[in-house]
Design an enzyme around this catalytic site. Structure first.
Site, PDB file in Angstrom:
ATOM      1  N   ASP A 105     -31.780  54.193  81.111  1.00  0.00           N
ATOM      2  CA  ASP A 105     -31.354  55.564  81.394  1.00  0.00           C
ATOM      3  C   ASP A 105     -32.319  56.559  80.765  1.00  0.00           C
ATOM      4  OD1 ASP A 105     -29.236  55.060  82.978  1.00  0.00           O
ATOM      5  OD2 ASP A 105     -27.684  55.448  81.484  1.00  0.00           O
ATOM      6  N   ASP A 115     -23.738  49.493  89.305  1.00  0.00           N
ATOM      7  CA  ASP A 115     -23.746  49.849  87.892  1.00  0.00           C
ATOM      8  C   ASP A 115     -22.670  49.058  87.138  1.00  0.00           C
ATOM      9  OD1 ASP A 115     -24.402  51.258  85.608  1.00  0.00           O
ATOM     10  OD2 ASP A 115     -24.126  53.235  86.500  1.00  0.00           O
TER      11      ASP A 115
HETATM   12  C1  DGJ Z   1     -25.222  54.829  84.223  1.00  0.00           C
HETATM   13  C2  DGJ Z   1     -26.518  54.635  84.948  1.00  0.00           C
HETATM   14  O1  DGJ Z   1     -27.413  53.932  84.157  1.00  0.00           O
HETATM   15  C3  DGJ Z   1     -27.060  55.988  85.378  1.00  0.00           C
HETATM   16  O2  DGJ Z   1     -28.295  55.839  85.979  1.00  0.00           O
HETATM   17  C4  DGJ Z   1     -26.068  56.629  86.305  1.00  0.00           C
HETATM   18  O3  DGJ Z   1     -25.974  55.898  87.492  1.00  0.00           O
HETATM   19  C5  DGJ Z   1     -24.719  56.735  85.624  1.00  0.00           C
HETATM   20  N1  DGJ Z   1     -24.283  55.481  85.094  1.00  0.00           N
HETATM   21  C6  DGJ Z   1     -23.678  57.251  86.579  1.00  0.00           C
HETATM   22  O4  DGJ Z   1     -22.426  57.227  86.052  1.00  0.00           O
END
Ligand code: DGJ
Length: 707
Positions: A509, A445
């Protein structure tokens, strides 16, 4: 005799005139290769007139347009030797050509700058790759402000479609005319960005999914970028893409070089679908680093299920339920490492939280493995929270400008990967994690933008981006069986350069299926579905608060690299059965979905999307009604990719369970759920559809029958 380079593929041809400096004189549909006797005549046909009241000679639109040549549009190069040589002009020197790869060398003798330009036309797909390298041959330092990749398009390409967005709403299309002036987008966020996806399409007015000439462009780069489509006052036009360099970011000492990112470009005479097909095949054959024959495992990611609440016993229960519904890879997301109870602390401390996992991770992994699933884990290596052991020990490892306070973003700072100690620390932490555990997958991430990114006093997004690539490459070499996913607050880092070293994208997300329909459609122009992470989320979307039926959620996630993102322990039996149904359906069609030819169908009603995938003898088509239909009756669906003389068995595979409210009587054949029809009818007259309620979808299977 005029020297030209010819690159030909079955779909696309490209001709370059080499003198005085390389200039594309043709890029479009495949033509018969010119023989030596035809070249002069061809060049004659392309010789431009010189308009009144301007320079007295023709000014070619070269592969690196120069102000120094009297090219008054956006230059391909900008820079200087301490104020000198600000307007270079390159002359062709030499070239090599190996099949469809040509490397051209040019020089500006006054400025002592050498430019080499590579053009490679992929023979199978017609995708063109362009890259340039500038070398400073002067004893004085050369400050490079810009080296952008320019490709001309014909006058009739007068519309641009670009993709903008933001967190949880990536990849929205914007169409505009480019008859005069320019369209441009500039990304300074230090990652590929949600805001400006580094790609666009140029085409004839009104180009659509199925129709019109289209030229596609994607810049493979995960840092800052600029894109520009410009129309000169003489009507010639070009697309330009390159890294957006911050002031002083690139200073070349004597004999030092700067190489641009790669620009991938394509041509289609069959609308956006042609671009989609070329890029999918190209990515599958040339970019993907994983074994394409390994079916993409269905994921369960714990994020929306438990967020930071990690309890190994509960996680094992989740895994047990996940295995029952057909999940093949189980991933624990954020929250597993020391002190990480919310997003305010601990990034950088890549050791297990012993208070949450007193027996270590092994029991969880073993449980997951015993259930026949791979285990995956989330990390965010480029970041550090001020509240972390790492930051307390090494505040000097930040990617920041000295003397200024860095703003936090999501309560975190960015680490300077160009600092070798920091790089080594991150490598060792991740290497240890992977060496000590049976981890098959890492969700990598990156949740913060770069503010004043500075290394040794100099602006440094380029260095940070390249260091990131080195870090992932080194880990990939040490752990070749681990698959890495590129995530950046969802889809903030989606590009071919990161894909060369990762296996999948976390597309967004936003797991709201309705939003996902649009996001996935546009991402799917340049990326094949098997790299597009698509999860069934909970009934109530966490990002939009909207509620969607399992029918829409299931069919939306079905076509990508599928997963579920929820807590299966808390879901009802009927909901779990529905997940299992869509996972089974996905596995049934996975081979077709991830190896077939994707397309969208043109439609008169914008509220209606029809996506299909064909392998030649079988297709599936998913029709999604996004909003209230514009017309009381849907347009009959005219299929493509069929054999006009064959008969097809059409089966209604999935359909909303709830009764339709906009329809009194169903279309004729729908009651039986199947029929046999001729390919010619299906392609020309089409098939009538039921009237779907808004936010509902159906899945059709179309199979060619043996004679
Ligand atoms: C951002 C990501 O896009 C989410 O899917 C998740 O992993 C969160 N971070 C976790 O902090």
């Amino acid at each position: 005799m005029t020297q030209i380079i010819q690159l030909h593929s079955p779909l696309v041809s490209l001709l370059v005139k080499l003198t005085p400096a390389p200039e594309i004189v043709y890029w479009g549909a495949a033509i018969t290769p010119l023989n030596a006797n035809q070249i002069e005549a061809f060049i004659d046909t392309q010789q431009r007139a010189v308009p009144q009241a301007r320079l007295d000679q023709d000014v070619p639109l070269t592969l690196c347009p120069e102000l120094g040549r009297g090219s008054f549009g956006a230059s391909g190069i900008e820079g200087h030797h301490a104020g000198l040589n600000a307007m270079p002009r390159f002359e062709y020197l030499s070239h090599q050509q190996n099949d469809n790869v040509a490397e051209m060398h040019c020089l500006d003798q006054q400025a002592n700058l050498a430019l080499s330009i590579t053009l490679a036309l992929d023979s199978a797909t017609g995708v063109l790759r362009k890259q340039m390298t500038l070398t400073n041959q002067s004893g004085a330092d050369y400050t490079l402000n810009k080296l952008a990749l320019t490709l001309p398009v014909p006058h009739r390409a007068n519309e641009v479609e670009s993709y903008y967005g933001r967190w949880s709403r990536e990849l929205q299309a914007n169409r505009q005319s480019i008859s005069h002036g320019a369209w441009s987008a500039e990304n300074r966020r230090g990652r590929t960005s949600h805001e400006y996806f580094p790609a666009c399409l140029l085409g004839q007015s009104g180009f659509s999914e199925q129709n019109g000439e289209v030229w596609g462009f994607h810049l493979a780069w995960s840092g800052n970028h600029q894109l520009r489509a410009e129309v000169k006052s003489d009507g010639r036009r070009f697309m330009q893409a390159g890294e957006l360099l911050l002031p002083g970011e690139i200073v070349l000492a004597e004999n030092e070089s700067y190489t641009t990112p790669e620009l991938y470009a394509s041509y289609s005479r069959s609308g956006i679908n042609g671009i989609r097909a070329s890029h999918h095949q190209f990515v599958r054959e040339q970019v993907l680093a994983f074994d394409v024959n390994k079916p993409r495992p269905v994921h369960l990611n714990t994020w929306e299920g438990i967020y930071f609440e990690h309890d190994p016993e509960y996680i094992c229960q989740m895994a047990t339920e996940a295995a029952k519904i057909g999940v093949e890879r189980f991933i624990i997301d954020d929250g597993w490492f020391k002190g990480r109870n919310d997003d305010k602390s601990s990034l950088g401390d890549w050791v297990l939280d012993q208070s949450k996992y007193p027996n270590g991770l092994h029991p969880v992994i073993e449980h997951v493995n015993q259930l026949g699933m791979e285990f995956g884990i989330w990390v965010e290596p480029e970041m550090v929270n001020p509240d972390s052991d790492l930051f307390r020990a090494h505040p000097e490892w930040l990617l920041a400008a000295q003397g200024y306070e860095q703003p936090t973003g999501r309560y975190q700072y960015v680490l300077n990967l160009q600092n070798q100690d920091c790089f080594d620390y991150l490598y060792q932490s991740l290497d240890k994690l992977l060496a000590e555990h049976n981890i098959g997958y890492v969700k990598w991430d990156m949740n913060r933008e770069l503010v004043q990114p500075t290394h040794q006093g100099q602006a440094s997004v380029n260095g940070q981006t390249r260091a990131l690539y080195r870090l992932i490459d080194k880990l990939n070499r040490a752990h070749p069986n681990v698959e890495i996913e590129s995530c950046s607050s969802g889809g903030g880092r989606i590009d071919y350069e990161i894909l060369k070293r990762t296996c999948r994208f976390w597309t967004s997300d936003c797991n709201d299926a309705l939003e996902r329909q649009t996001i996935q459609k546009h991402m799917g122009i340049f990326f094949p579905p098997e790299v597009m992470g698509a999860h069934i989320g909970p009934k109530h979307s966490h990002t939009t608060r909207r509620t969607h039926s399992i029918n829409l959620r299931g069919l939306t996630a079905l076509t990508g690299h599928m997963g579920v993102e929820l807590d299966p322990v808390k879901e009802s039996e009927s909901e779990k059965q529905a997940f299992a149904h869509y996972i089974t359906l996905h596995k049934h069609y996975r081979e077709l979905l991830h190896h077939g030819r994707s397309f969208y169908l043109d439609n008169i009603d914008d509220t209606h999307l029809a996506y299909g995938v064909s392998n030649g003898s079988q297709s599936i088509v998913i029709v999604c009604q996004l909003a209230m239909p514009d017309y009381a009756l849907p347009d009959p669906i005219r299929l493509i990719e069929l054999n006009p003389s064959a008969n097809y068995h059409i089966k209604l595979v999935d359909y909303p369970q709830s009764s339709a409210s906009l329809m009194k009587e169903n279309a004729g054949w729908w009651e039986s759920g199947e029929l046999v029809a001729n390919g010619e009818w299906l392609m020309n007259m089409g098939l009538s559809l039921p009237i779907l309620d808004p936010e509902a979808a159906l899945l059709l299977e179309v199979t060619e029958l043996a004679e």
